[in-house]
Design an enzyme around this catalytic site. Sequence first.
Site, PDB file in Angstrom:
ATOM      1  N   GLN A   1       0.820  -1.210   0.000  1.00 49.37           N
ATOM      2  CA  GLN A   1       0.000   0.000   0.000  1.00 49.37           C
ATOM      3  C   GLN A   1       0.856   1.261   0.000  1.00 49.37           C
ATOM      4  O   GLN A   1       0.534   2.243  -0.662  1.00 49.37           O
ATOM      5  CB  GLN A   1      -0.930  -0.002   1.219  1.00 49.37           C
ATOM      6  CG  GLN A   1      -1.743   1.268   1.389  1.00 49.37           C
ATOM      7  CD  GLN A   1      -2.710   1.522   0.257  1.00 49.37           C
ATOM      8  OE1 GLN A   1      -3.060   0.602  -0.474  1.00 49.37           O
ATOM      9  NE2 GLN A   1      -3.145   2.753   0.103  1.00 49.37           N
ATOM     10  N   GLU A   2       1.947   1.255   0.735  1.00 53.02           N
ATOM     11  CA  GLU A   2       2.760   2.461   0.884  1.00 53.02           C
ATOM     12  C   GLU A   2       3.560   2.788  -0.374  1.00 53.02           C
ATOM     13  O   GLU A   2       3.628   3.941  -0.789  1.00 53.02           O
ATOM     14  CB  GLU A   2       3.722   2.302   2.077  1.00 53.02           C
ATOM     15  CG  GLU A   2       3.047   2.301   3.436  1.00 53.02           C
ATOM     16  CD  GLU A   2       2.600   3.691   3.864  1.00 53.02           C
ATOM     17  OE1 GLU A   2       2.971   4.676   3.197  1.00 53.02           O
ATOM     18  OE2 GLU A   2       1.877   3.785   4.867  1.00 53.02           O
ATOM     19  N   SER A   3       4.187   1.799  -0.989  1.00 51.57           N
ATOM     20  CA  SER A   3       5.128   2.090  -2.081  1.00 51.57           C
ATOM     21  C   SER A   3       5.017   1.144  -3.262  1.00 51.57           C
ATOM     22  O   SER A   3       5.736   1.328  -4.249  1.00 51.57           O
ATOM     23  CB  SER A   3       6.565   2.028  -1.552  1.00 51.57           C
ATOM     24  OG  SER A   3       6.903   0.686  -1.204  1.00 51.57           O
TER      25      SER A   3
END
Length: 656
Positions: free
Chosen positions: A541-543
């Site tokens: 989700q983050e990167s």
Amino acid sequence: MAIRTRWAYSLCCLALAVAQGCSKKPPAPNLATVLATPGSAGAKAKALIALAQRSSGAARTEAAYLAGLYACDAGSPLAAFHAFSWAEPAGARAFLAARRLTEAAARRPPPPAFLGHRSPAAWLPQEAWERLLLAACESLLAQGQGAAARQVLGPVERFAPSNRARARVLRAKLWPEEAPAQSKALLLEAPSLLLAAFGQQAMDEATRQLSPAEWQRLAELWLEGGDWQRALAAGQRAKAPGVVAKALLGLRRSQQAAAWASQLPKHDPARALLLAQALRQKAWGARGAERATLFARVAQEARRALAVTQGPELAEAQVLLAEALVERGELAGIVPLLREAAAAKPARWEWVVRRALWQAAKKQQTLDLPLEPAGPRLGRLAQFWAGYSALRQGNRVPLERLAQDGHPDLVAQWSSRLTGVAVQWQPSSNPPQVPPPPPWARWLLGAGRTADVILAWREELERTGTKGPAWLGVLQLAQLAPLERIPLLVRAEPRLLSGPWNGLSQTLLQDYLPLPYRNEVEEAARAHGLPPWFLAALVRQESAFNPRARSVKGALGLAQLLPETAGLPAASLLDPRTNLTAGARFLRRLLARFGGAWEPALAAYNAGESRVQSAWEAAGQQEGPFFVEALELPETWDYVHRVMLFAEGYRALYWP
């Protein structure tokens, strides 16, 4: 005598055969032999042109079109144009020809005598021809051939609106005497382009003699581009209270926004709407009685706006009133408001419907809200709350069905916790069915022009708004990195976003949930006592597993950590192992703070501990729907839902 005669006859036949063999012409070259012949792109283009001249029908078209592509590769746009004109391409092939011609013209501009302001061929749309012309003029200018560029660049008014701003930049550079007028026109059409092309000094010069109406136009353009600070400055110069109030709302300065909105005439429809928006923004930062009072004032201003507003703003006022009523717990009357606003679906419509469902569940009420415009996820939330109500009456069946219907999402996970029935879904071991390229692309692929096919096929699918397996064909050809594949995967299979995942190809799901740093993820998770699938889901989700990802706020690497949060220098956070270890350590600390509950820990990872703590306390420090649905941050609500879904996906795919 007979023997001599037979020998003589045999020798004659042999001599005749040799003579015929010597006089026989070599086979004429075809498309395959020409493409297989070693040589430069220019040599291939010439050979293909010669082949086209000798051919007819489809063979002529294919040879001429390929000649155009190779001429573009060789930096000969004029030759390429003539070859393409023989082929008369259409659709995706016309787009590809125009794109490659423009790139070739930017590298080596055609002679000025060829360039002009009208397209010289029916197959080349006027706007595409203008882009070619502009690329050539920019190249001529960069090479110091301004005189040649001036010969062919016509008046700005002759260009299509989509190309006009770019033409103004060139006119300002090629004719210095026009620079002030072109800069001012750019300022009031595309100020960001003026700033990028000529810098802040040119921007300052262009704004010296603006009228109040022009300042207001400039402020509105900055608003459209989301540059709140510049919109604020321009709006103040224009003395335009409405524009200034909108800019201040963008900057989240609600008190000042309300003050400026109050300067509008009382009969102005924008006044009440802006006041309601400012009060709403202020209310979300308040607590207790002050919050209730502020939402009462939001409702008051929204009702005033409803009395005088029309068009898109009417739906916005309806949603504002519904939101104020929901947050005050006054659910009577919100259904008609949300139903009428559903067609326009303003930005906060889905948020307010979701909050209404949650408030109704707390009060054990049922609301007949419109759910279709929001898509499947909101519908599943409504099903969950209906199932929750049924469970309170002793009926477990609706929630059991939600847990087992093939969606591994957070709704299914909540249903599983409440009923004890395991979340059930199973990917398919069959690979996805990848359709072949379209017919127009097959001979291009045979010629080794894969990059051209990818470019043109993508454009064709985007232009027609196509969703479905065709995108898998593009992906198979393109061999993109995981981060670049994900948006195309969703176009290929919308169920990746909305579910259900049951029966989806495991190969497709692994593409959507890649795990390129598996060893490092497992090592970091093990060191901090975390299930590796949760850490993998957070990183996805983050990167999307981009180790060099950098956010606008300065968060770095796979787990998107700020250096001060990680306690490490920025450079070290670009190392995957270091970043994952720091991310796992931070996530473990958040888990400890929230009693081992995943949902508040993930919410705090996204929004910060202090912003999540109040929702956690309001939910009685219990994870689950009453905590997640109480989150007042739409982005964080979505973040928690997605990471929890990804975690279940990673667990099933990589650690079953």
